[in-house]
Design a protein around this motif. Structure first.
Motif, mmCIF file in Angstrom:
data_model
loop_
_atom_site.group_PDB
_atom_site.id
_atom_site.type_symbol
_atom_site.label_atom_id
_atom_site.label_comp_id
_atom_site.label_asym_id
_atom_site.label_seq_id
_atom_site.Cartn_x
_atom_site.Cartn_y
_atom_site.Cartn_z
ATOM 1 N N SER A 32 -1.342 1.809 -6.912
ATOM 2 C CA SER A 32 -1.749 0.799 -5.926
ATOM 3 C C SER A 32 -2.229 -0.469 -6.613
ATOM 4 C CB SER A 32 -2.852 1.363 -5.024
ATOM 5 O OG SER A 32 -2.378 2.473 -4.275
ATOM 6 N N GLY A 33 -2.962 -0.305 -7.729
ATOM 7 C CA GLY A 33 -3.424 -1.477 -8.466
ATOM 8 C C GLY A 33 -2.270 -2.316 -8.988
ATOM 9 N N VAL A 34 -1.257 -1.640 -9.522
ATOM 10 C CA VAL A 34 -0.084 -2.359 -10.039
ATOM 11 C C VAL A 34 0.617 -3.116 -8.921
ATOM 12 C CG1 VAL A 34 2.236 -2.053 -11.000
ATOM 13 C CG2 VAL A 34 0.296 -0.821 -12.001
ATOM 14 N N PHE A 35 0.831 -2.449 -7.785
ATOM 15 C CA PHE A 35 1.611 -3.081 -6.720
ATOM 16 C C PHE A 35 0.832 -4.173 -5.997
ATOM 17 C CE2 PHE A 35 3.539 1.254 -7.032
ATOM 18 C CZ PHE A 35 4.670 0.825 -7.699
ATOM 19 N N TRP A 36 -0.463 -4.011 -5.872
ATOM 20 C CA TRP A 36 -1.245 -5.094 -5.282
ATOM 21 C C TRP A 36 -1.245 -6.319 -6.203
ATOM 22 C CZ3 TRP A 36 -2.191 -6.032 -0.595
ATOM 23 C CH2 TRP A 36 -2.433 -4.999 0.335
ATOM 24 N N ALA A 37 -1.327 -6.064 -7.527
ATOM 25 C CA ALA A 37 -1.292 -7.177 -8.476
ATOM 26 C C ALA A 37 0.046 -7.901 -8.403
ATOM 27 C CB ALA A 37 -1.545 -6.659 -9.892
ATOM 28 N N PRO A 76 0.812 -1.218 0.000
ATOM 29 C CA PRO A 76 0.000 0.000 0.000
ATOM 30 C C PRO A 76 0.842 1.262 0.000
ATOM 31 C CG PRO A 76 -0.063 -1.041 2.161
ATOM 32 C CD PRO A 76 0.612 -2.003 1.237
ATOM 33 N N LEU A 77 2.030 1.212 0.617
ATOM 34 C CA LEU A 77 2.875 2.398 0.663
ATOM 35 C C LEU A 77 3.421 2.737 -0.719
ATOM 36 C CD1 LEU A 77 4.226 4.519 2.486
ATOM 37 C CD2 LEU A 77 6.157 2.952 2.724
ATOM 38 N N ASP A 117 9.654 0.870 10.420
ATOM 39 C CA ASP A 117 9.432 -0.419 9.773
ATOM 40 C C ASP A 117 8.928 -0.283 8.342
ATOM 41 O OD1 ASP A 117 7.082 0.624 11.225
ATOM 42 O OD2 ASP A 117 6.060 -1.103 10.355
ATOM 43 N N LEU A 118 8.473 0.926 7.981
ATOM 44 C CA LEU A 118 7.967 1.147 6.631
ATOM 45 C C LEU A 118 9.048 1.583 5.651
ATOM 46 C CD1 LEU A 118 4.568 2.977 7.301
ATOM 47 C CD2 LEU A 118 4.976 0.550 6.829
#
Length: 369
Positions: A347-352, A60-61, A226-227
């Motif tokens: 976000s869509g790219v990284f979640w995929a 998400p980041l 941690d992020l």
């Protein structure tokens, strides 16, 4: 440093596009590891699953980092008489979410800028991804990791190394553009003069890049270390003085972190609001002077064959909403829409990417059965 159409000839533009596509493909594979489940190191250096996985935080980041880079790139700052600069973002992205994911972050930003805002030529997209995405990430992260090997293993060292990496990444990108122009430039100019002018002005821009990067990395480390991808595993074991000699304290038994402590919701929301404010309001006060590349191009004549952007008739071209007469409102709406579009696409790219990573072990287990 967005290269427009017409600066680089077609064969070199195609070659740069192939190189950029290859870099993105490699980054997609590398990002699966960076966004995958891997626990951070404890004070004793031993990973523990109880502390939570890095991937569920990074995914998400990463979309937020892309949106933040988009927003800050709208904030041109003056660097010399009649010249401005803006964040490139490769160093910031690489340090916050990892180098492979960082290349993808900058690539998403450049794609959104080119398609929606007519910023950076579409035929020059490969050149821009190579120069602003790949080169900045490689240079900054190499410097960053090199410094962390010699500096004390502290959070302050991460910020110092981030400053240095970001500072050197910008003239590095300027040198890379000059090299590409030397091979495929559409005008006959003295490359030595172009190199001197490009690197000279981008050293100044690099100072601004370094300040923004260090401030942002430092702020995130202060609230959620941690992020920060570049800060993982930097904690050292507590030292105790026994008989006048410093020794490692016994490693404490790992305790499961509460769910609330692992949540990124507050950081994500704060970052998104900050990006919206920067793009929707603060950007109105940005410098109107040409950026480093535009200034050098005009002074040295390398823009003689520049072409109109294919998306010049976009409703958001030049970061303004068509048919909205008020300049402040038009620019603010365009900036806010850009942030929203970038965070959704990113976000869509990284979640995929992360879902594919987490699906791989399951598929391997099923095939083994």
């Amino acid at each position: 440093m967005h290269v427009p159409d017409g600066f680089i000839n077609a064969p070199v533009s195609v070659a740069a596009g192939v190189a950029a596509a290859a870099a993105v493909a490699v980054s997609l594979r590398g990002a699966r590891r960076e966004l995958g489940d891997h626990p951070p190191a404890t004070a004793g250096g031993t990973p523990t699953r109880a502390e939570g996985s890095g991937g569920e935080r990074t995914a998400p980041l990463a979309g937020l980092v892309a949106a933040f880079i988009f927003a800050v790139q709208m904030l041109n700052f003056p660097v010399a008489a009649g010249t401005s600069g803006h964040l490139l973002g490769g160093a910031l992205a690489a340090i916050l979410v990892g180098p492979y994911t960082g290349v993808l972050c900058v690539s998403v930003v450049l794609l959104m800028q080119g398609i929606l805002f007519a910023d950076g030529g579409l035929t020059a997209l490969g050149v821009n991804v190579t120069v602003m995405g790949v080169v900045t990430v490689v240079v900054s992260y190499a410097v960053f990791r090199g410094l962390l090997r010699v500096l004390p293993r502290t959070r302050r060292s991460v910020t110092v190394a981030a400053f240095a990496g970001a500072l050197l990444s910008v003239p590095g990108a300027a040198a890379a553009f000059t090299a590409i122009y030397a091979i495929g430039g559409t005008t006959d100019v003295a490359i030595g003069k172009v190199f001197t002018a490009m690197v000279g002005v981008h050293v100044l821009i690099g100072i601004g890049e370094a300040a923004i990067t260090a401030a942002t990395v430092g702020a995130v480390i202060a609230v959620r270390p941690d992020l920060v991808y570049g800060a993982r595993g930097l904690t050292t074991r507590l030292k105790l003085r026994v008989g006048g000699v410093l020794v490692d304290a016994p490693a404490a038994a790992p305790a499961a972190a509460p769910v609330a402590a692992r949540s990124t919701t507050k950081v994500w929301a704060t970052g998104l609001v900050t990006a919206l404010v920067l793009a929707g309001f603060v950007s109105f006060y940005a410098s109107a002077s040409p950026d480093g590349l535009e200034k050098v191009a005009a002074d040295k004549g390398i823009d003689a064959k520049a072409e109109e952007h294919a998306a010049k008739d976009s409703p958001l071209a030049d970061y303004a909403v068509r048919d909205v007469a008020d300049a402040r409102l038009s620019g603010g709406l365009a900036g806010a829409l850009g942030v929203g579009a970038t965070v959704v696409v990113g976000s869509g790219v990284f979640w995929a990417v992360r879902r594919r990573r987490t699906a791989e072990p399951a598929a391997a287990g099923a095939s083994a059965v």
